[in-house]
Design a protein around this motif. Structure first.
Motif, short mmCIF file in Angstrom:
data_model
loop_
_atom_site.label_atom_id
_atom_site.label_comp_id
_atom_site.label_asym_id
_atom_site.label_seq_id
_atom_site.Cartn_x
_atom_site.Cartn_y
_atom_site.Cartn_z
N LEU A 149 0.61 -0.98 -0.13
CA LEU A 149 -0.76 -0.11 0.13
C LEU A 149 0.68 0.95 0.26
O LEU A 149 1.90 1.53 1.05
N SER A 150 1.10 1.95 -1.46
CA SER A 150 1.71 3.68 -1.51
C SER A 150 0.68 3.87 -0.75
O SER A 150 -0.10 4.54 -2.10
N PRO A 151 0.43 5.02 0.25
CA PRO A 151 -0.17 6.17 0.45
C PRO A 151 0.35 7.39 -0.65
O PRO A 151 1.76 7.57 -0.56
N THR A 162 -4.67 12.34 -2.80
CA THR A 162 -5.22 11.56 -4.27
C THR A 162 -5.25 10.16 -3.16
O THR A 162 -5.27 9.77 -2.19
N PRO A 163 -5.31 10.04 -4.79
CA PRO A 163 -5.50 7.68 -4.38
C PRO A 163 -4.44 6.86 -3.92
O PRO A 163 -3.30 7.77 -4.07
N MET A 164 -4.59 5.98 -3.08
CA MET A 164 -3.84 5.40 -2.64
C MET A 164 -3.35 4.12 -3.69
O MET A 164 -4.23 3.73 -4.28
N LEU A 165 -2.03 4.11 -3.67
CA LEU A 165 -1.39 2.83 -5.19
C LEU A 165 -1.45 1.66 -4.38
O LEU A 165 -0.69 1.37 -2.99
N ALA A 166 -1.97 0.07 -4.70
CA ALA A 166 -2.19 -1.10 -3.34
C ALA A 166 -1.69 -1.68 -5.47
O ALA A 166 -2.34 -2.60 -6.33
N THR A 167 -0.50 -2.55 -5.19
CA THR A 167 0.12 -3.47 -5.86
C THR A 167 0.50 -4.86 -5.05
O THR A 167 1.16 -4.97 -3.61
N SER A 168 0.41 -6.17 -5.64
CA SER A 168 0.68 -6.97 -5.02
C SER A 168 2.49 -7.17 -5.07
O SER A 168 2.98 -6.87 -6.39
N VAL A 169 3.22 -7.58 -4.38
CA VAL A 169 4.28 -8.31 -3.97
C VAL A 169 4.49 -9.58 -4.30
O VAL A 169 5.50 -10.17 -4.58
N THR A 170 3.22 -10.46 -3.87
CA THR A 170 3.30 -11.99 -3.88
C THR A 170 2.88 -12.33 -5.76
O THR A 170 2.47 -11.79 -5.97
N PRO A 171 3.88 -13.21 -6.28
CA PRO A 171 3.30 -13.60 -7.17
C PRO A 171 2.20 -14.25 -7.56
O PRO A 171 2.32 -15.31 -6.89
N TYR A 172 1.31 -14.03 -7.94
CA TYR A 172 -0.60 -14.66 -8.24
C TYR A 172 -0.66 -13.88 -9.42
O TYR A 172 -0.64 -12.86 -9.65
N ALA A 189 -3.74 7.62 5.92
CA ALA A 189 -2.82 8.63 6.51
C ALA A 189 -1.49 9.08 5.11
O ALA A 189 -1.06 7.57 5.22
N ALA A 190 -1.42 9.54 4.73
CA ALA A 190 -0.10 9.83 4.19
C ALA A 190 1.52 9.49 5.24
O ALA A 190 2.02 8.91 4.33
N SER A 191 1.25 9.65 6.34
CA SER A 191 1.89 10.02 6.96
C SER A 191 2.61 8.19 7.80
O SER A 191 3.32 8.40 8.32
N CYS A 192 1.47 7.32 7.25
CA CYS A 192 1.28 5.62 7.31
C CYS A 192 2.90 5.42 6.58
O CYS A 192 2.80 4.74 7.14
N GLY A 193 3.17 6.34 5.52
CA GLY A 193 3.95 5.99 4.70
C GLY A 193 3.66 4.34 3.91
O GLY A 193 2.88 3.80 4.14
N GLU A 194 4.43 3.87 3.51
CA GLU A 194 4.01 1.72 2.58
C GLU A 194 4.10 1.40 3.80
O GLU A 194 4.94 1.26 4.39
N ARG A 195 3.11 0.25 3.28
CA ARG A 195 2.89 -1.04 4.65
C ARG A 195 1.87 -2.35 3.47
O ARG A 195 2.47 -1.46 2.49
N LEU A 196 2.57 -2.70 4.48
CA LEU A 196 2.23 -4.40 3.39
C LEU A 196 1.05 -5.06 4.13
O LEU A 196 1.04 -5.06 5.17
N LEU A 197 -0.18 -4.81 3.81
CA LEU A 197 -1.15 -5.63 3.90
C LEU A 197 -1.03 -7.30 3.97
O LEU A 197 -0.82 -7.52 2.11
#
Length: 481
Positions: free
Chosen positions: A191-193, A198-208, A251-259
């Protein structure tokens, strides 16, 4: 701490009274004074606390309180599972994952199936599966025109209790065991705020593949409290793949997170990761994924050996990985190689092993060996006996090294930071709703190893966190004589 007790014996000799004082060894209070005070300040009844501490190499307890009463230990139960595994399987034990083909490969094409047979490997991450598939490619296989068959018959089908444990079926810690457990049945989403608004960008780290992510999560200004609580997640089957829907705000202050999200359907998880990896290696596959067994005439083309048990146990205890612990528990139930692994078979194995160790643990209740349970129970005294047995074992170095180091790493990195015991306490921690616990070893201020066990079962166990820190510090300092 009670003062040393003194008994006086008066004897009359030749008209003179001679008084002899017998000074008994110091008898310590049930709880260290600082711990009792911290519990009182936190309004945690001492009836909700079990505590035991004493020398690791034997002798009487220094402190004990409610030590014989069975408590829910949460993830501290993993110490029983991991030590039993090290003692019986040995630190170099490995799991094997095999890849078979059901027909000859002709000019890179397989007009048949690929069969993957699992042995319960707790650590088959996607990158390790990729190494197995690279070996298949090196054998000349490129185009698979049959199915991907998953043989997971080594484990008996268990009800998916983990998914229903706390009404959080997507949480990665709720993943259920599988004889072919691919990447802990978890996909990781980055998760990249952006900036506020602005929208948050969500991308997969796991190949699937195929995986569709529909995100409407907004980036907002402000502090970063419970970032996960602000995001709603829904994971649905979508044809052969998955569709993830995210909404809410971060929140933008969260920075990048992994879900991290669990995919409870083991076949779907294995098929999606296989498809993505195989395409990335330049292969093609036109079939489907299904469950089955290895045909008698199938040919084994590739094999993957897991890391040794000592490494697996370290990952289980340092990071309190529930599904890895459950895989290990089921593996113990199949040590004789007969039948499919089950929790019932594993419990019988554990009780037989405890009897061989002369470890009597009254009130012990086992469910899955991971502590992700509302019913598992063990007493502080029983845990202390287990830890002392481990201390005397040839497997002691591997076992102790697997435990989180207070203030340094794993689940004990933050709780005990900046304490005198930091770097000197090796403690497995545990937490559930209504449960907080820690158990392991403390090198005290006089360089003597002590066993430490503390469990809190109550409505607000988190209130006892300061008391638990004080307890570790008290054991590190040692009792005042």
């Amino acid at each position: 701490m009670r003062p040393a007790s003194i008994s006086r014996l008066a004897i009359r000799v030749c008209g003179t009274v001679l008084a002899f004082a017998f000074v008994h060894s110091a008898a310590h209070a049930e709880l260290p004074r600082a711990v009792a005070q911290a519990l009182q300040q936190a309004r945690v009844p001492t009836s909700e606390v079990a505590f035991w501490s004493g020398p690791a190499d034997g002798g009487q307890a220094t402190w004990q309180h409610n030590a014989g009463t069975p408590f829910n230990p949460a993830s501290v139960m993993k110490t029983l599972t991991t030590f039993a595994a090290l003692d019986t399987l040995g630190p170099s034990y490995t799991w094997s994952t095999d890849a078979f083909v059901s027909a000859p490969i002709v000019n890179g094409t397989l007009r048949g199936d690929v069969i993957l047979r699992g042995s319960g490997d707790p650590s088959l991450t996607w990158d390790r599966l990729e190494q197995l598939l690279r070996e298949l490619r090196s054998r000349g296989l490129r185009d698979i025109q049959g199915d991907l068959v998953i043989d997971r018959s080594l484990f008996a089908a268990e009800p998916p209790a983990g998914a229903d444990f706390d009404d959080q079926p997507l949480r990665a810690y709720n993943a259920t065991p599988d004889a072919l457990l691919v990447n802990f049945k978890a996909i990781s989403i980055r998760l990249s705020p952006g900036t506020a608004g602005t929208p948050m960008l969500a991308t997969s780290v796991t190949p699937y593949s195929p995986l569709t992510i529909d995100s409407s999560v907004r980036t907002v200004a402000g502090a970063c409290p419970d970032w996960r609580g602000g995001i709603k997640q829904q994971l649905d089957a979508d044809g052969a793949g998955l569709r993830l829907t995210l909404s809410g705000q971060i929140a933008a202050s969260c920075g990048e997170r992994l879900l991290h999200l669990t995919v409870q359907d083991g076949l779907r998880m294995a098929g999606g990761v296989f498809r993505d990896l195989w395409q990335g290696l330049g292969g093609t596959w036109s079939g489907k994924v299904r469950e089955g067994s290895v045909p008698a005439d199938a040919v084994r083309l590739a094999n993957w050996q897991s890391p040794p048990l000592a490494d697996v146990v370290r990952d289980i205890n340092k990071f309190s990985n529930n599904v890895m612990a459950r895989q290990l528990y089921l593996t113990l139930g199949r040590r004789d190689g007969n039948g499919a692994a089950s929790n019932a078979a594993s419990e019988q194995f554990m009780r037989d092993w405890l009897a061989r160790q002369s470890l009597l643990l009254p009130g012990l209740v086992l469910e899955n060996g991971a502590g992700l349970s509302r019913t598992e129970r063990i007493s502080a005294e029983g845990l202390a006996s287990l830890l002392r047995t481990a201390w005397r074992s040839p497997r002691m170095p591997e076992f102790v090294a697997s435990l989180p180091v207070a203030g340094i790493d794993g689940t004990a990195r933050r709780r005990f930071a900046n304490q005198g015991s930091a770097g000197r306490a090796y403690l497995k921690t545990g937490s559930l709703n209504n449960v907080m616990s820690a158990a392991g070893y403390v090198l005290d201020s006089r360089n003597r190893w002590q066993v430490f066990v503390m469990m809190v079962n109550g409505n607000n166990p988190e209130r006892a966190e300061t008391a638990m820190i004080q307890a570790v510090e008290a054991v590190w300092r040692g009792p005042t004589q």
